[in-house]
Design a protein around this motif. Structure first.
Motif, PDB file in Angstrom:
ATOM      1  N   VAL A 219       0.860  -1.184   0.000  1.00 18.63           N
ATOM      2  CA  VAL A 219       0.000   0.000   0.000  1.00 18.63           C
ATOM      3  C   VAL A 219       0.895   1.231   0.000  1.00 18.63           C
ATOM      4  O   VAL A 219       1.744   1.402   0.887  1.00 18.63           O
ATOM      5  CB  VAL A 219      -0.922   0.009   1.235  1.00 18.63           C
ATOM      6  N   ALA A 220       0.727   2.078  -0.994  1.00 15.10           N
ATOM      7  CA  ALA A 220       1.613   3.234  -1.156  1.00 15.10           C
ATOM      8  C   ALA A 220       1.334   4.301  -0.110  1.00 15.10           C
ATOM      9  O   ALA A 220       0.186   4.571   0.262  1.00 15.10           O
ATOM     10  CB  ALA A 220       1.442   3.818  -2.549  1.00 15.10           C
ATOM     11  N   ASN A 221       2.400   4.921   0.331  1.00 15.57           N
ATOM     12  CA  ASN A 221       2.327   6.028   1.275  1.00 15.57           C
ATOM     13  C   ASN A 221       2.407   7.339   0.491  1.00 15.57           C
ATOM     14  O   ASN A 221       3.474   7.681  -0.039  1.00 15.57           O
ATOM     15  CB  ASN A 221       3.495   5.937   2.266  1.00 15.57           C
ATOM     16  N   PRO A 222       1.308   8.096   0.377  1.00 10.57           N
ATOM     17  CA  PRO A 222       1.323   9.324  -0.426  1.00 10.57           C
ATOM     18  C   PRO A 222       2.402  10.330  -0.029  1.00 10.57           C
ATOM     19  O   PRO A 222       2.843  11.120  -0.866  1.00 10.57           O
ATOM     20  CB  PRO A 222      -0.080   9.906  -0.191  1.00 10.57           C
ATOM     21  N   GLU A 223       2.849  10.283   1.213  1.00 10.35           N
ATOM     22  CA  GLU A 223       3.869  11.238   1.659  1.00 10.35           C
ATOM     23  C   GLU A 223       5.108  11.197   0.772  1.00 10.35           C
ATOM     24  O   GLU A 223       5.806  12.201   0.610  1.00 10.35           O
ATOM     25  CB  GLU A 223       4.253  10.945   3.111  1.00 10.35           C
ATOM     26  N   TYR A 224       5.397  10.032   0.172  1.00 11.35           N
ATOM     27  CA  TYR A 224       6.597   9.869  -0.643  1.00 11.35           C
ATOM     28  C   TYR A 224       6.270   9.653  -2.121  1.00 11.35           C
ATOM     29  O   TYR A 224       7.117   9.177  -2.876  1.00 11.35           O
ATOM     30  CB  TYR A 224       7.431   8.704  -0.105  1.00 11.35           C
ATOM     31  N   ALA A 225       5.072  10.017  -2.524  1.00 11.08           N
ATOM     32  CA  ALA A 225       4.668   9.861  -3.922  1.00 11.08           C
ATOM     33  C   ALA A 225       4.049  11.176  -4.390  1.00 11.08           C
ATOM     34  O   ALA A 225       2.879  11.446  -4.110  1.00 11.08           O
ATOM     35  CB  ALA A 225       3.676   8.713  -4.075  1.00 11.08           C
ATOM     36  N   PRO A 226       4.805  12.017  -5.102  1.00 12.57           N
ATOM     37  CA  PRO A 226       4.299  13.345  -5.445  1.00 12.57           C
ATOM     38  C   PRO A 226       3.018  13.342  -6.253  1.00 12.57           C
ATOM     39  O   PRO A 226       2.178  14.229  -6.089  1.00 12.57           O
ATOM     40  CB  PRO A 226       5.449  13.988  -6.227  1.00 12.57           C
ATOM     41  N   GLU A 227       2.823  12.334  -7.110  1.00 14.49           N
ATOM     42  CA  GLU A 227       1.579  12.302  -7.878  1.00 14.49           C
ATOM     43  C   GLU A 227       0.381  12.040  -6.965  1.00 14.49           C
ATOM     44  O   GLU A 227      -0.695  12.620  -7.149  1.00 14.49           O
ATOM     45  CB  GLU A 227       1.653  11.274  -9.015  1.00 14.49           C
ATOM     46  N   LEU A 228       0.559  11.200  -5.933  1.00 10.57           N
ATOM     47  CA  LEU A 228      -0.526  10.956  -4.985  1.00 10.57           C
ATOM     48  C   LEU A 228      -0.803  12.195  -4.142  1.00 10.57           C
ATOM     49  O   LEU A 228      -1.960  12.482  -3.795  1.00 10.57           O
ATOM     50  CB  LEU A 228      -0.192   9.762  -4.095  1.00 10.57           C
ATOM     51  N   PRO A 246       9.116   1.218   8.375  1.00 11.79           N
ATOM     52  CA  PRO A 246      10.061   2.218   8.900  1.00 11.79           C
ATOM     53  C   PRO A 246      11.337   2.323   8.083  1.00 11.79           C
ATOM     54  O   PRO A 246      11.914   3.407   7.954  1.00 11.79           O
ATOM     55  CB  PRO A 246      10.355   1.726  10.327  1.00 11.79           C
ATOM     56  N   GLY A 247      11.803   1.216   7.516  1.00 16.28           N
ATOM     57  CA  GLY A 247      13.042   1.229   6.764  1.00 16.28           C
ATOM     58  C   GLY A 247      12.875   1.622   5.310  1.00 16.28           C
ATOM     59  O   GLY A 247      13.851   1.963   4.636  1.00 16.28           O
ATOM     60  N   PHE A 248      11.651   1.597   4.823  1.00 18.73           N
ATOM     61  CA  PHE A 248      11.378   1.904   3.422  1.00 18.73           C
ATOM     62  C   PHE A 248       9.963   2.478   3.358  1.00 18.73           C
ATOM     63  O   PHE A 248       9.015   1.807   2.958  1.00 18.73           O
ATOM     64  CB  PHE A 248      11.500   0.639   2.575  1.00 18.73           C
ATOM     65  N   PRO A 249       9.799   3.744   3.770  1.00 17.51           N
ATOM     66  CA  PRO A 249       8.468   4.296   4.070  1.00 17.51           C
ATOM     67  C   PRO A 249       7.585   4.580   2.876  1.00 17.51           C
ATOM     68  O   PRO A 249       6.510   5.156   3.029  1.00 17.51           O
ATOM     69  CB  PRO A 249       8.813   5.589   4.818  1.00 17.51           C
ATOM     70  N   TYR A 250       8.005   4.164   1.694  1.00 15.75           N
ATOM     71  CA  TYR A 250       7.143   4.320   0.519  1.00 15.75           C
ATOM     72  C   TYR A 250       5.894   3.435   0.607  1.00 15.75           C
ATOM     73  O   TYR A 250       4.889   3.721  -0.030  1.00 15.75           O
ATOM     74  CB  TYR A 250       7.916   3.954  -0.754  1.00 15.75           C
ATOM     75  N   TRP A 251       5.977   2.362   1.393  1.00 18.12           N
ATOM     76  CA  TRP A 251       4.913   1.362   1.400  1.00 18.12           C
ATOM     77  C   TRP A 251       4.570   0.878   2.804  1.00 18.12           C
ATOM     78  O   TRP A 251       5.426   0.855   3.688  1.00 18.12           O
ATOM     79  CB  TRP A 251       5.337   0.116   0.607  1.00 18.12           C
ATOM     80  N   GLU A 252       3.316   0.447   2.970  1.00 15.46           N
ATOM     81  CA  GLU A 252       2.963  -0.455   4.061  1.00 15.46           C
ATOM     82  C   GLU A 252       2.874  -1.845   3.447  1.00 15.46           C
ATOM     83  O   GLU A 252       2.194  -2.040   2.423  1.00 15.46           O
ATOM     84  CB  GLU A 252       1.630  -0.095   4.715  1.00 15.46           C
TER      85      GLU A 252
END
Length: 334
Positions: A219-228, A246-252
Motif C-alpha cells: 500500500v503506497a504512502n502518499p507522503e513519498y509519492a508526489p503524484e498521490l 520504517p526502513g522503506f516508508p514508501y509502502w505499508e
C-alpha cells in the motif's frame, strides 16, 4: 527504485561542489556555452566552466530532457526501454542503452561515452540519486565516478518536478518557450481541471494506491509519492496507510491474508510493467485479492507510480484517472 525490494574515468569538466540551502525549485543559469551551474536536489550547487553536452540520464529524466530537445548520449532504465512508460514513442536512435533492469548499469560502456554530466532524480527518503540507491549492484554505483550528478528532488508535486527539469534544460541551452511545450502545459491544466471536477462530483470517494507481488501486497504512502500528493491536493481522498515500513516508508507491507485491511472505493493500481497484471489474474493467483470490495467490483485503474516527469505524460495519465473516477461508485468500500 520505489519498488518492493529494499535496490573510473575522470570527468571531462572541472567541477566544484559547494553546499547551499535547499530550494523547492532548483535555480538555473541559462547559457549556451558556460560557465554553468545548477542546484542539485540535495541542495548542492554544481558548477562547471562550460555547459555539459555529453549527458547520461536515467529514463524518466532523459524523457524530460528530450521533451526540450536535449538528447542524452546514454540512458539507463529500470526495465526494458520498449516498455518503460517514459520512453515509449521516443526516438532512441544514437543513444547508448546502459541498463534495462533496476540496479544494473553497464559502467564500462558508460565510461566510453565520456559523459560530462549524469542526470538522475534525487530521492530524499533514501538520500540517493536514481540508480545509486541502497541495494543496487555495487559495480553500478561506480557510475558516480564518471561525472557529476544532478537531478531534481522527488518532492510534493509532479508539477514541481517537471518545472525543475525545465529549469535544468534551460540551463543546458534549451529553449523552453516552444509552442509544443506550451501546448503540453495547457493539456495538463485542462486535465487537472477535469480531474478536480470529477472528484468534486464524488466527494466521498476514497482511493487506495497499491502494488501487488507474489508474496505481499503493498500500500503506497502518499507522503513519498508526489503524484498521490497532487491527487490529494486536488480533492481525491487517497488513503494514507497506518503503518508504513520504517526502513522503506514508501509502502505499508501487507500479507495476502490481510489484503482487505483497507476498503477503498477505487484501487489505484501500480501501472509499471513488472506489476501490470490484470485484476482478474491476481484474483486467480491470490483469491484474497477479491476480499477487497473494489477489486471484486473491478473498480481498478492504473496509477502512474513514481515515473512521471513531464506535463504531457501527467496530462495523459490524469485523463485516464478522470474517466475511472467518473465511473466509480463512492459506496463500494462501505
Amino acid at each position: 527504485m520505489r519498488i518492493w525490494r529494499p535496490i573510473v574515468a575522470a570527468a571531462a569538466l572541472s567541477l566544484t561542489l559547494a553546499a547551499c540551502a535547499s530550494t523547492d525549485t532548483p535555480e538555473a543559469t541559462p547559457t549556451s556555452s558556460g560557465p554553468w551551474q545548477f542546484t542539485n536536489g540535495n541542495g548542492e550547487l554544481v558548477k562547471a566552466d562550460k555547459t555539459p553536452t555529453r549527458i547520461i540520464a536515467h529514463a524518466g529524466e532523459a524523457a524530460a530532457l528530450m521533451s526540450f530537445g536535449i538528447k542524452p548520449v546514454g540512458v539507463y532504465a529500470d526495465e526494458s526501454v520498449k516498455t518503460d512508460p517514459n520512453l515509449k514513442g521516443l526516438d532512441l536512435t544514437g543513444i547508448e542503452i546502459l541498463g534495462q533492469e533496476w540496479g544494473k548499469i553497464d559502467v564500462e560502456k558508460a565510461a566510453a561515452l565520456r559523459p560530462d554530466l549524469i542526470v538522475a532524480d534525487w530521492w530524499p527518503a533514501e538520500k540517493a540519486h536514481s540508480g545509486l540507491e541502497e541495494g543496487v549492484d555495487e559495480k553500478s554505483k561506480k557510475l558516480k565516478e564518471l561525472a557529476p550528478i544532478v537531478g531534481v528532488a522527488q518532492g510534493k508535486s509532479i508539477a514541481d518536478l517537471a518545472e525543475g527539469y525545465e529549469d535544468l534544460a534551460q540551463s543546458l541551452g534549451a529553449k523552453v518557450d516552444a509552442p509544443e511545450i506550451a501546448a503540453a502545459k495547457k493539456k495538463y491544466e485542462d486535465a487537472v481541471a477535469a480531474f478536480k471536477a470529477a472528484v468534486a462530483a464524488k466527494p466521498n470517494l476514497t482511493a487506495l494506491a497499491m502494488s501487488p507481488a507474489d508474496d505481499k501486497v503493498y500500500v503506497a504512502n502518499p507522503e513519498y509519492a508526489p503524484e498521490l500528493l497532487d491527487f490529494q491536493k486536488w480533492g481525491l481522498k487517497v488513503v494514507n496507510p497506518d503503518k508504513p515500513d520504517p526502513g522503506f516508508p514508501y509502502w505499508e507491507n501487507l500479507s495476502w491474508e490481510n489484503a482487505d485491511k483497507y476498503q477503498p472505493d477505487l484501487i489505484l493500481w501500480d501501472g509499471r510493467s513488472y506489476t501490470d497484471t490484470a485484476n482478474a489474474e491476481w484474483g486467480k493467483k491470490q483469491p484474497t485479492w477479491f476480499a477487497i470490495k473494489a477489486a471484486k467490483a473491478d473498480a481498478v485503474v492504473s496509477w502512474p507510480a513514481y515515473w512521471l516527469h513531464t506535463f504531457g505524460h501527467f496530462a495523459a495519465e490524469l485523463d485516464k484517472l478522470t474517466v475511472a473516477i467518473k465511473a466509480a461508485d463512492e459506496n463500494v468500500g462501505s
